[in-house]
Each structure stands twice: as C-alpha cells, then as structure tokens.
Design a protein around this motif. Sequence first.
Motif, mmCIF file in Angstrom:
data_model
loop_
_atom_site.group_PDB
_atom_site.id
_atom_site.type_symbol
_atom_site.label_atom_id
_atom_site.label_comp_id
_atom_site.label_asym_id
_atom_site.label_seq_id
_atom_site.Cartn_x
_atom_site.Cartn_y
_atom_site.Cartn_z
ATOM 1 N N MET A 74 0.819 -1.209 0.000
ATOM 2 C CA MET A 74 0.000 0.000 0.000
ATOM 3 C C MET A 74 0.850 1.255 0.000
ATOM 4 O O MET A 74 0.428 2.308 -0.498
ATOM 5 N N THR A 77 1.154 1.707 -3.721
ATOM 6 C CA THR A 77 -0.067 1.990 -4.477
ATOM 7 C C THR A 77 -0.734 3.289 -4.042
ATOM 8 O O THR A 77 -1.317 4.007 -4.866
ATOM 9 N N ILE A 78 -0.664 3.597 -2.739
ATOM 10 C CA ILE A 78 -1.265 4.847 -2.256
ATOM 11 C C ILE A 78 -0.223 5.950 -2.403
ATOM 12 O O ILE A 78 0.749 6.002 -1.662
ATOM 13 N N ASN A 82 -3.547 9.243 -5.830
ATOM 14 C CA ASN A 82 -4.821 9.195 -5.114
ATOM 15 C C ASN A 82 -5.391 10.583 -4.857
ATOM 16 O O ASN A 82 -6.577 10.727 -4.561
ATOM 17 N N ILE A 218 -2.538 7.539 5.919
ATOM 18 C CA ILE A 218 -3.927 7.336 5.497
ATOM 19 C C ILE A 218 -4.874 8.066 6.451
ATOM 20 O O ILE A 218 -5.782 8.784 6.027
ATOM 21 N N SER A 276 -3.825 3.673 -10.055
ATOM 22 C CA SER A 276 -3.858 3.920 -8.624
ATOM 23 C C SER A 276 -3.619 2.652 -7.821
ATOM 24 O O SER A 276 -2.760 2.605 -6.944
ATOM 25 N N ASN A 277 -4.393 1.597 -8.094
ATOM 26 C CA ASN A 277 -4.264 0.387 -7.267
ATOM 27 C C ASN A 277 -3.293 -0.633 -7.835
ATOM 28 O O ASN A 277 -2.983 -1.636 -7.180
ATOM 29 N N GLU A 306 -6.394 -4.237 0.021
ATOM 30 C CA GLU A 306 -5.508 -3.185 -0.485
ATOM 31 C C GLU A 306 -6.212 -2.330 -1.524
ATOM 32 O O GLU A 306 -6.165 -1.092 -1.469
ATOM 33 N N ASP A 310 -7.432 1.665 -1.162
ATOM 34 C CA ASP A 310 -6.848 2.586 -2.130
ATOM 35 C C ASP A 310 -7.898 3.263 -3.001
ATOM 36 O O ASP A 310 -7.974 4.498 -3.066
ATOM 37 N N SER A 311 -8.696 2.458 -3.681
ATOM 38 C CA SER A 311 -9.579 2.999 -4.724
ATOM 39 C C SER A 311 -10.991 3.317 -4.266
ATOM 40 O O SER A 311 -11.611 4.235 -4.779
ATOM 41 N N ASN A 315 -9.573 7.244 -2.799
ATOM 42 C CA ASN A 315 -9.921 7.947 -4.042
ATOM 43 C C ASN A 315 -11.302 8.584 -3.966
ATOM 44 O O ASN A 315 -11.533 9.668 -4.506
ATOM 45 N N THR A 363 5.802 5.665 -1.306
ATOM 46 C CA THR A 363 5.959 5.073 -2.632
ATOM 47 C C THR A 363 7.439 4.917 -2.974
ATOM 48 O O THR A 363 7.865 3.893 -3.530
#
Length: 449
Positions: A74, A77-78, A82, A218, A276-277, A306, A310-311, A315, A363
């Motif tokens: 994550m 991906t995040i 996002n 997050i 995004s994911n 996950e 994320d999405s 998002n 990331t």
Amino acid sequence: MNVMEWINQINGWVWGFEMMLVFLAVGLYLTIRSGFIQFARIGVIFRETLGAIRERTLGSGGEISPFQATMIAMGATIGIGNIVGVTAAILAGGPGAIFWMWIAALVGMATKFAEATLAVHFRRQFADGSVSGGPMYYIARGLGLPWLGGLFAVFAAVAAFGIGNVVQVSAIAGTLETQLHIAPAWTGLLAGLVVAVVLAGGVRRIAYFAQALVPLMILFYLILAVAVLALNAAGIWPALRSIFESAFSLQAGFGGAVGVATIEMIKAGVGRGIFSNEAGLGSAAIAHAQAQVDHPVRQGFWGVMEVFVDSIVINTFTALVVLSTGAWMAGGTPYEVLGQGFGGIVSAQALLAVALALFAFTTLISWAFYGEESATFLFGEGIRWPYRLAYVVMAFVGGLGSFTTLIKLSDTMNGLMAIPNLIALVLLGGVVAKLTRGFFSGEPWTPPK
C-alpha cells in the motif's frame, strides 16, 4: 524516429484504451475463476484482514507479518495519484469518471487477490529463511517460462528508478518548495539519507517503516478530507448524484462548454483506477510474497483489502472533496483545483503539502524494494547493494532535475510490466481457483517444489 518518439508510441499503446479493456477482461475472468471472491466472501475478507491484524502470524516462510507485507504494497499503491491523479481524472472525464474508477477497482480486487495468492504459492524459499516472490517467480515457476519472468523483472527494475523514485522525489520537492519554501536540494538530501537508512535494514526494516507510516498517512489524509466535507456537507449528496448521472451521460465531462465524449470519461476513470491500485501490473505481489501465512489465499484477502482502501476509500474521499466544494467547475490544473477544494480549512495548503509528501515518500521506499527484488531475480544476491546505492543516488538528485526521458521510459516500463503478468494470471487462473476451493474446504496447502 528518435528514441523519445519511439518511447511515446509504446507508452500510448500500453496505457491506451485497448489495454484498459484487457485489464478489465482479466479482472472479470479472475472474478469468475475465484468464485466472485470480492463479493461472495466479503465478510470473510474483512475478518481475515482488518479483523485479524493483531493475531499471530501463521505458517512458515516469509520474514514479515501479512499486515506488514500489505503496508509495503500500500505504500507503493497509495501515492500522489490518489489525490492529484483522481482530480485530473475528474477534470478530464467529469464526475462520471469516478464511477468507472469504482468499476475498475471492483474487478481489480479479483486481480490483486490472484496476484497475492500466486506470489505466496510460488515464492522461493532460501536456506537462510528469507523468501523472494512476485510475478517473475510465478511466471518462472508456475509457467516454466523464466525468460518471461526475467522480462517482467527488467521492466520493474527500470521502472523503479523513474515512477518509484525520481517522480516521487520531484513531487515532494516541488510541493515543499511551493508551500513551505524548502529548497529542492535539501529535500533531495533528506530523501536520500532516509532511503539509505531504511534500505540498509532489508525487508524487515522496510516493513517496520511501512507499518508505522502508511496507516498514519492514510488517517492523516482522511481526517483532512473529512474536515473539508464537514464544512461542505450539503454538497456531498449532489456530488454522489453527479457521479452516477454523469456516468451514463453522453456529455459527462467538464471539458469546456460542450463536455467530453463518454469514451474519454471511461478512459479517465478506468485509467486512474488501474494506475492507482496497480491491479494487473503485478508490482504489489512482490511485497505480498514476503508474508508469513499458512495458506496463500489468506494473503490474497489482503490483496482485496488493499484495492478497497486505495480505490474505494481514499480515491472516493478525494473525489467528494473536489466535487462537493465545486472546485472542479473552475478548471485549472489539478493542483490548483485541490488548493480550492481544501481551501476551506485553516492551513489547508500546508497540510495538503504534508499529505502529498507522505504519500510520495512511502511510494519511494516501497518501489525501492520492488526494484531490488527484481534486480536480484536477474543477477543474484550480489546486485542488492549496488542497486540500493544507485537508488539512493537517484533519490539525492531526483528533486534537482526534470529527467524527462527517464520518467517517460519508466512510465512505459511500468505499463509493459502488465503484459507478462496478465498472461500469467490468465494461464494460472486454474491454480487460483484450486487454491481458493482448497482453502474454503479446509485442505492443507502444500507449496510446490
């Protein structure tokens, strides 16, 4: 044709509408093969993931907990996509783009479930107790095609330097310079030092870093978004309604007075969902392979979660902020729209800058691990420290230059990763189905030789 034109042509193809349809088709195929796992077993998924974070890890193999492995995934991906990327999707395709982003996420859950499950099933165990896994391993071991697994590893190892490194450091440096007046050179220096310290500790230190920072970032961002939505509560329902109405309107996008075609709206939403994911790209599977679990399907559940966080969660909150405040109607760049959307709370610009920096930094760390594991698959353990050193150097200088060619090349490599991975997911769909049935029928798992 020069090199840049050649790269642009390939990039346009790997991130084009036809490839988006392939992503969706593979996700739908895996949804069927897994027994509609993300819908039929949603209660089990929540119990086995968020409901079991504090439970003892099960099984041999792997060096970190299932939660830690997921936090590494994550962390990659995040990211800034996002926040900035979702805003860009709305500007390009209108509110309806968010509906298609949700569709991409729902089928992407099955894709990520399959990736995480296969990563654990086909991972390689070493004599010192460490493991390595991911698409390169389930392609090589599951399909018996080491050259195709090597191709994936080449794409991932190169992509890490661009989208995972330079792009992230540049985003951090640009944001901190604009909002907090911190010189890019200092940002690059700090980024390089922290990356060096974290990577020196191997996967366990990366896991502890991700476990501490990813949930915090997050929570920080969601609190910031909730504060904005609380001030614009009257706009939340109209925002949700506009997403569904716009999704099925031929003039769904903003795009000036006339709007944009439905095809552009779908491309904006599906493209943002995929980017995004990362479901279908295969990168997150490298992290999931490290989990200590007694059955691959248990880590597959974390793959579903996950994508959900994320999405569906992050998002969507970004989209509601942009839509409920009406910031998107004024147009401008994604950063300008975000500034207007979050402008209703005190110190919003500085807080948003911190959120963007945190997203980009996690990331940066996670992609360092992806690139290192990919390089190790190609060249053996001896490449780890040279790769880490090169990654740290790029983090040092990442905020100082544009590196346009490297970024475009890495973006293309990131898209090309999907080709060998999607081929493997389709051909190994039967393995995913068998493992899923075995888990729910109580059959013990035996890893392949």
